[in-house]
Design a protein around this motif. Structure first.
Motif, PDB file in Angstrom:
ATOM      1  N   THR A 205       0.819  -1.211   0.000  1.00  0.00           N
ATOM      2  CA  THR A 205       0.000   0.000   0.000  1.00  0.00           C
ATOM      3  C   THR A 205       0.850   1.257   0.000  1.00  0.00           C
ATOM      4  O   THR A 205       0.487   2.268  -0.627  1.00  0.00           O
ATOM      5  CB  THR A 205      -0.930  -0.005   1.227  1.00  0.00           C
ATOM      6  OG1 THR A 205      -1.698  -1.206   1.232  1.00  0.00           O
ATOM      7  CG2 THR A 205      -1.892   1.179   1.188  1.00  0.00           C
ATOM      8  N   LEU A 206       1.996   1.262   0.674  1.00  0.00           N
ATOM      9  CA  LEU A 206       2.861   2.431   0.692  1.00  0.00           C
ATOM     10  C   LEU A 206       3.386   2.737  -0.710  1.00  0.00           C
ATOM     11  O   LEU A 206       3.364   3.896  -1.161  1.00  0.00           O
ATOM     12  CB  LEU A 206       4.025   2.216   1.660  1.00  0.00           C
ATOM     13  CG  LEU A 206       5.055   3.355   1.717  1.00  0.00           C
ATOM     14  CD1 LEU A 206       4.403   4.669   2.125  1.00  0.00           C
ATOM     15  CD2 LEU A 206       6.201   2.991   2.652  1.00  0.00           C
ATOM     16  N   GLU A 207       3.827   1.697  -1.396  1.00  0.00           N
ATOM     17  CA  GLU A 207       4.333   1.889  -2.755  1.00  0.00           C
ATOM     18  C   GLU A 207       3.235   2.448  -3.657  1.00  0.00           C
ATOM     19  O   GLU A 207       3.467   3.375  -4.445  1.00  0.00           O
ATOM     20  CB  GLU A 207       4.848   0.554  -3.305  1.00  0.00           C
ATOM     21  CG  GLU A 207       5.391   0.635  -4.726  1.00  0.00           C
ATOM     22  CD  GLU A 207       5.795  -0.728  -5.263  1.00  0.00           C
ATOM     23  OE1 GLU A 207       6.014  -0.832  -6.483  1.00  0.00           O
ATOM     24  OE2 GLU A 207       5.878  -1.689  -4.455  1.00  0.00           O
TER      25      GLU A 207
ATOM     26  N   THR B 184       0.568   4.160  -2.708  1.00  0.00           N
ATOM     27  CA  THR B 184       0.220   5.518  -2.293  1.00  0.00           C
ATOM     28  C   THR B 184       1.227   6.526  -2.831  1.00  0.00           C
ATOM     29  O   THR B 184       0.851   7.595  -3.339  1.00  0.00           O
ATOM     30  CB  THR B 184       0.164   5.606  -0.755  1.00  0.00           C
ATOM     31  OG1 THR B 184      -0.816   4.675  -0.266  1.00  0.00           O
ATOM     32  CG2 THR B 184      -0.225   7.005  -0.296  1.00  0.00           C
ATOM     33  N   GLN B 185       2.507   6.214  -2.719  1.00  0.00           N
ATOM     34  CA  GLN B 185       3.526   7.140  -3.207  1.00  0.00           C
ATOM     35  C   GLN B 185       3.439   7.340  -4.708  1.00  0.00           C
ATOM     36  O   GLN B 185       3.554   8.470  -5.212  1.00  0.00           O
ATOM     37  CB  GLN B 185       4.912   6.620  -2.821  1.00  0.00           C
ATOM     38  CG  GLN B 185       5.182   6.661  -1.310  1.00  0.00           C
ATOM     39  CD  GLN B 185       6.460   5.963  -0.919  1.00  0.00           C
ATOM     40  OE1 GLN B 185       6.933   5.055  -1.626  1.00  0.00           O
ATOM     41  NE2 GLN B 185       7.033   6.374   0.223  1.00  0.00           N
TER      42      GLN B 185
END
Length: 391
Positions: A368-370, A372-373
């Motif tokens: 999810t972080l990847e 989102t960025q």
């Protein structure tokens, strides 16, 4: 050293505390104080006082202990259950003992007294007129000694003593006008106030729950629980505002001649734990399995966005959002969970408005972080006038 006047005043003060906690008149409380000291009534005590009699310090100390023993929860940290006092509530604070050799634990839960032993439980409700509920586990029903009327009666008596202490604490917490009606039967609601913060007072009260009409004397006597259905004080109002034209009028409550608690309600129950296949429980398990099936951030979003329905006859139906769940992808784990639960599983896919632009970005994101960025960079490029990234 207490003076003669202060000693008599001490007796009157104790009588006042006792009257409030026991919901009786000051005159009756004074008589009970006098009886405790060996007189027939308060008048007899006062007559002896005129002849020079005075209570000793030991008598006053003994009397104070007797009054406080009927209302121990009012003493804060030294309540009758040994801790927490007036705030004592929950099975972590217990009393233990035996009834004719049968061990029990007893505690207060939401102002009800609960008394339990192996295979049985007694609940004595907060409302003074409510019937005790006796639950016996059917696995112990044959040998359970609560089947013996004498033992059951003794157990109920022990629980009732503690129930009266809880009632005394509640009575002490509330205004005196809430527990003792005046000569006209007018009594004050212990919780509700008018818009100008004046407490609501009336000689007649109505139950929102069962539409009963109750006198001020009856509602106060039952600690503001409806004597007809047991509804709590928050369901008791001075005006039946819920009634519309043509509705049945409130039913006047008629108190039984004997009064007090009703006969215990005895029930034999099956206490074994069972999995309840409710819609919420099944939906939770299926959605968790969909997350197991998801291979990337996009599919995890698809699992979270999926609409899941459950019917005992039709089974589980999952509707995916096509932008986040590939049409050709099979929900293997979710189908396996449905099979383990003994229900059927079907799925379909629809095109909806995605919550984020360029949903295809999530398909190539491992977490999810990847995702989102990458998504934030794409949005930023739009604001700076650069070309939209290829999906």
């Amino acid at each position: 050293m207490m003076t003669k006047t202060s000693k008599i005043d001490a007796l009157k003060k104790l009588a006042k505390h006792h009257a409030r906690s026991s919901r009786t008149t000051q005159a009756k409380a004074l008589d009970q104080i006098a009886v405790h000291l060996g007189f027939s009534h308060w008048g007899a005590l006062k007559a002896q006082e005129k002849k020079g009699w005075q209570p000793t310090d030991e008598c006053i100390a003994s009397l104070k202990e007797a009054v406080e023993s009927t209302n121990p929860f009012a003493r804060g940290a030294e309540g009758s259950f040994g801790t927490l006092g007036a705030n004592m509530d929950g099975p972590e604070v217990q009393k233990s003992g035996t009834v004719d050799g049968v061990p029990y634990l007893m505690f207060v839960f939401q102002d009800d007294i609960q008394m339990e032993g192996e295979g049985w439980r007694i609940v004595v409700p907060e409302a003074p007129n409510a019937s005790p509920i006796v639950s016996i586990d059917e696995r112990f029903s044959e040998e359970c000694r609560l089947n013996e009327p004498k033992l059951l009666s003794e157990a109920l008596a022990i629980a009732e003593v503690e129930a009266k202490k809880v009632q005394a604490r509640i009575s002490s917490d509330w205004s005196r006008r809430s527990t003792k009606p005046n000569a006209k039967g007018v009594v004050r609601h212990p919780l509700f106030s008018e818009m100008d913060r004046r407490r609501i007072e009336s000689d007649t009260w109505y139950c929102l729950h069962c539409n009963s009409k109750v006198s001020g004397h009856e509602i106060a006597k039952n600690l503001w629980h409806c004597p007809s259905c047991g509804a709590s004080p928050i369901d008791i109002f001075s005006v039946p505002f819920w009634l519309e034209e043509g509705d049945d009028q409130p039913t006047p409550y008629r108190s039984p001649k004997n009064g007090g608690r009703g006969e215990p309600v005895i029930e034999v129950i099956d206490n074994r734990l069972r999995l309840e296949l409710s819609e919420d429980n099944v939906t939770l398990l299926i959605r968790s399995a969909l997350l197991d099936d998801a291979a990337n951030a996009g599919e995890r979003l698809g699992a979270l966005l999926a609409e899941i329905s459950f019917d005992e006859e039709l089974g589980v139906w999952v509707t995916f959002e096509t932008d986040y769940w590939p049409e050709e992808k099979e929900a293997i784990q979710a189908r396996a969970v449905a099979k383990a639960l003994g229900v059927s599983f079907d799925q379909d896919i629809v095109l909806c408005e995605p919550p984020f632009a360029w949903p295809g970005i999530a398909e190539f994101s491992s977490n999810t972080l990847e995702y989102t960025q990458t998504m934030l960079r794409a949005y930023e490029e739009q604001t700076t006038g650069q070309a939209k990234p290829n999906e």
